[in-house]
Design a protein around this motif. Structure first.
Motif, PDB file in Angstrom:
ATOM      1  N   TYR A 133       3.124 -85.438   3.727  1.00 39.49           N
ATOM      2  CA  TYR A 133       2.482 -84.681   4.801  1.00 39.49           C
ATOM      3  C   TYR A 133       1.020 -85.086   4.928  1.00 39.49           C
ATOM      4  O   TYR A 133       0.312 -85.253   3.937  1.00 39.49           O
ATOM      5  CB  TYR A 133       2.581 -83.181   4.521  1.00 39.49           C
ATOM      6  N   ARG A 149      -1.542 -77.123   5.733  1.00 38.29           N
ATOM      7  CA  ARG A 149      -0.198 -77.496   6.198  1.00 38.29           C
ATOM      8  C   ARG A 149       0.149 -76.861   7.549  1.00 38.29           C
ATOM      9  O   ARG A 149       1.319 -76.707   7.882  1.00 38.29           O
ATOM     10  CB  ARG A 149       0.846 -77.087   5.156  1.00 38.29           C
ATOM     11  N   GLY A 154       1.979 -79.545  11.934  1.00 37.50           N
ATOM     12  CA  GLY A 154       2.951 -80.626  11.811  1.00 37.50           C
ATOM     13  C   GLY A 154       2.836 -81.653  12.917  1.00 37.50           C
ATOM     14  O   GLY A 154       3.059 -82.845  12.713  1.00 37.50           O
ATOM     15  N   VAL A 160       0.768 -84.861  12.248  1.00 32.42           N
ATOM     16  CA  VAL A 160       1.279 -85.964  11.431  1.00 32.42           C
ATOM     17  C   VAL A 160       1.702 -87.116  12.347  1.00 32.42           C
ATOM     18  O   VAL A 160       1.518 -88.292  12.022  1.00 32.42           O
ATOM     19  CB  VAL A 160       2.445 -85.501  10.547  1.00 32.42           C
ATOM     20  N   TRP A 208       8.200 -88.110   5.856  1.00 36.12           N
ATOM     21  CA  TRP A 208       8.083 -86.647   5.910  1.00 36.12           C
ATOM     22  C   TRP A 208       8.596 -86.131   7.244  1.00 36.12           C
ATOM     23  O   TRP A 208       9.353 -85.147   7.294  1.00 36.12           O
ATOM     24  CB  TRP A 208       6.631 -86.203   5.715  1.00 36.12           C
ATOM     25  N   SER A 210       4.709 -75.456   9.466  1.00 35.37           N
ATOM     26  CA  SER A 210       3.670 -76.281  10.093  1.00 35.37           C
ATOM     27  C   SER A 210       3.768 -76.221  11.606  1.00 35.37           C
ATOM     28  O   SER A 210       3.762 -77.244  12.286  1.00 35.37           O
ATOM     29  CB  SER A 210       3.801 -77.732   9.601  1.00 35.37           C
TER      30      SER A 210
END
Length: 733
Positions: A344, A360, A363, A366, A399, A419
């Motif tokens: 992550y 976190r 998401g 990422v 991930w 996330s």
């Protein structure tokens, strides 16, 4: 994320020197050219080659103000000519304080554009009972707290300030103590130049006021401009753009300048949260960043940390304008070094507790890490940098794939990963937007793996990309609406981001792409641009607003498909921002009523809003890298209602210059490409086009190719395999 609105102030201010809120001081013209003022003159006509007057970056780091916006004695006094502080010398202005700062005089100084750095005040003298001299900062007049009740009570405590503190005076919360003004020490021998010890990363207006009785004589004010400290030639851009449209030109240079304002020393981040009573400061080190080099922060004023999503726009803007590759690399590397053991990638610099609490959360971001590393490879061709971070790229992609594997229908959702944070709304579902970004990531990873000689990995990534693409079209396309749904969980919303990214990433075929763009035009377009969702969306958790990131996606997607309304969107959305103070940089978000989304806390110099600088270069001028470091390139212009455009793009091998002209005789494209490169040239053709020539040789005539490598695609005649050097491709009617 909470959004607020506020109407424009109704009270008039006493303007000492007349200056419209959106007017700025033009960069000086070259010595051989007449002085032109495109930023002040609405009727200004652009001229080929005359790009310097559009540059907003100062030529010197000692920046002088433009005018006095306001001189209000309130319960104190102002004696002398306030204008004497503008250039220094030739007189002074005396500020005499009242019993406390509530009644202090206010001298509001306008720098004419967004600036960043340390304020310097030339103090000629002061009374024996020296009052405190303080400076307040604001990016706009709208949220400058000049009345006691402004900004939830800030006006009576920190007159002239907007806020850069998320805990004190955040919109809707009472402003209880001064955490925004800066103290200018008067404890030395006078006369002297007093330099603010604290950096202010983004402002247009400075308000001087006194903290207590006594008087101070001021005869000069300036700013020690510290943004983009690694750039030796601030206004000598390596990349340029110019066209027949004055507004589009200003938008390009405002985007470039926004990213310059955001660029700064890596030890000038903000560490949130401030403790009670702690004043404004920006002096934290970005973790893992090289302290000798700049980074690119999300906003000059705030949050003033490095973000993955913001860099998705800021990095290409830097590549195409200032060519500040070291600042980009320092930013990307600092974020990459934060990767967690499971792959992550945190969204933001882990500077303070507020950022660590969001470790976190996002998401979505990422996917931007993968995108940003691919973009760096594409623009720079730096193989050693790619190899260094390749393990991090494979872990981040793994991930994302592990999250997708949790869904038996093959799409990503971040609810189980915890996330769900999103740039604009909270949705833990299986979104078109995030999955389209992942489709592009997988295609990018396939390209990078191929470049590194790993054919098997490239094949695996490419196959996954196709699989996710098919899943999006099977599950999220609504054929009746003619648009992509927000998610499986919210099928009745058709957002701007999902539909624009579906087009840009190739998820949508030509028919679906055309229908999706038509849906947005019919349902999301409003007075100031294209809203995130239609106002008719039957979901209270999705209030519509204007977001620059997906708006740049949409304008880019429209121009990529040959739709001239992409230019209309740029002129409308970004043009509105230039019509409001600070008038030289772009905003973080915007409410449906055309005001900044977070009132006094809004960042009005936010780099993720600079997308048109990319689009105008890559779509209108038409210059794009095809393979790493522009070893091969494409120049495919889009003219729309423009009659000419020209510019230069920095590449690792030197500048790639292009210009085109359109008139009643046809279309003429001229390109000068660096040695060791080659690529594709294209010109638009119409039913009246008789022939196309390359360097005087006919390559297409009477609807047929007459030379090798010539095709007609999307209304353009294009020729591949063009080498370096100077070339002219002309379509003749």
């Amino acid at each position: 994320m909470v959004f607020y609105t506020r109407s424009r102030k109704g009270a008039a201010v006493a303007v000492i020197t007349a200056l419209a809120a959106s007017a700025i001081v033009a960069a000086p013209a070259s010595a051989s050219a007449p002085r032109r003022r495109p930023w002040q003159d609405a009727s200004y006509t652009p001229h080929p080659g005359d790009w310097r007057p559009y540059v907003l970056a100062p030529s010197s780091r000692d920046v002088k103000p433009a005018s006095i916006l306001k001189a209000d004695p309130r319960q104190g006094k102002i004696e002398g000519r306030p204008e004497s502080v503008l250039r220094g010398g030739g007189g002074s202005v005396r500020l005499t304080g009242a019993a406390d700062r509530t009644g202090s005089p206010m001298l509001v100084i306008d720098f004419g554009k967004e600036v960043a750095g340390h304020v310097k005040v030339r103090v000629k003298g002061a009374s024996s009972s020296r009052p405190g001299l303080r400076a307040c900062f604001s990016e706009s007049t709208r949220y400058m707290a000049d009345e006691p009740g402004d900004n939830d009570g800030q006006g009576k405590i920190a007159p002239g300030c907007d806020t850069a503190n998320i805990w004190n005076g955040f919109p809707g919360q009472p402003y209880t103590e001064d955490t925004d003004s800066h103290a200018l020490p008067l404890d030395g021998k006078l006369p002297a130049t007093v330099r603010d010890k604290q950096l202010r990363g983004g402002f247009r207006y400075v308000t001087l006021f006194l903290d207590g009785p006594g008087w101070v004589d001021v005869d000069g004010v300036s700013v020690d401009f510290t943004a983009a400290s690694g750039q030796k030639d601030l206004d000598g851009y390596q990349g340029r753009f110019l066209s027949s449209d004055n507004l589009l030109n200003k938008i390009w240079y405002a985007g470039a300048y926004t990213v310059q304002i955001n660029t700064g020393a890596s030890d000038t981040a903000k560490s949130w949260p401030y403790v009670k009573g702690e004043g404004d400061h920006a002096d934290a080190q970005v973790p893992f960043a090289d302290p000798r080099k700049d980074v690119i922060y999300d906003g000059g004023k705030r949050d003033r940390i490095v973000w993955q999503g913001d860099l998705a726009v800021q990095a290409p803007v830097a590549y195409l304008s200032t060519n500040d590759v070291p600042a980009v690399e320092n930013s990307l590397s600092s974020l990459a070094a934060q990767q967690l053991p499971d792959g992550y990638m945190p969204a933001e610099s882990q500077v303070g507790q507020h950022n660590r609490d969001e470790l976190r959360t996002y998401g979505e971001y990422v996917t931007w890490f993968v995108n940003n590393m691919h973009a760096h490879w594409l623009y720079t061709g730096d193989r050693s940098y790619l190899d260094k971070w390749w393990p991090a790229l494979t872990k981040a992609t793994a991930w994302l794939e592990s999250v997708r594997a949790q869904d038996d229908k093959g799409l990503i959702a971040f609810d189980k990963a915890g996330s769900c944070g999103h740039y604009g709304y909270s949705d833990c579902g299986h979104e078109t937007y995030v999955n389209a970004l992942y489709v592009r990531n997988l295609a990018q990873m396939a390209e990078l793996a191929k470049a590194r000689g790993d054919a098997q990995a490239a094949s695996t990534y490419a196959a996954r990309s196709t699989s996710v693409k098919n899943a999006i079209n099977d599950q999220l396309w609504d054929d009746k609406a003619g648009a992509y749904r927000l998610s499986r969980e919210i099928p009745g919303a058709y957002p701007q981001d999902g539909n624009a990214t579906a087009v840009l990433t190739g998820v949508a075929d030509a028919e679906r792409g055309e229908r999706a763009m038509a849906y947005l035009r019919a349902n999301n377009w409003d007075k100031y641009g294209s809203l995130t969702v239609s106002p008719k969306t039957p979901n209270a958790s999705l209030p519509p607003f204007y977001a620059p990131l997906p708006s740049s996606f949409e304008s880019d997607a429209r121009l990529a498909g040959g739709d001239a309304s992409g230019l209309d969107l740029i002129r409308t959305f970004w043009g509105h921002q230039l019509a409001e103070a600070p008038g030289t940089t772009f905003w973080e978000h915007m409410q449906p009523d055309g005001t900044p989304n977070l009132k006094q806390f809004s960042s009005l110099a936010h780099g993720w809003a600079a997308g048109p600088t990319i689009t105008l270069t890559t779509r209108v001028l038409g210059v794009r890298p095809v393979t790493a470091g522009y070893s091969t390139w494409a120049v495919v212009p889009f003219a729309g209602d423009l009659t000419w455009a020209e510019g230069t793009v920095p590449t690792p091998r030197g500048g790639l210059a292009a210009s085109w002209r359109k008139d009643r005789h046809g279309f003429r494209l001229t390109v000068r490409a660096p040695r060791g490169t080659g690529g594709r040239l294209a010109v638009p053709v119409t039913g009246s086009t008789r022939r196309v020539t390359l360097d005087g040789r006919t390559v297409w005539a009477n609807g047929k190719a007459t030379a090798h490598g010539v095709t007609i695609t999307g209304g353009h005649v294009q020729i591949d395999g063009v080498g370096s050097g100077s070339h002219v491709l002309a379509a003749n009617d």
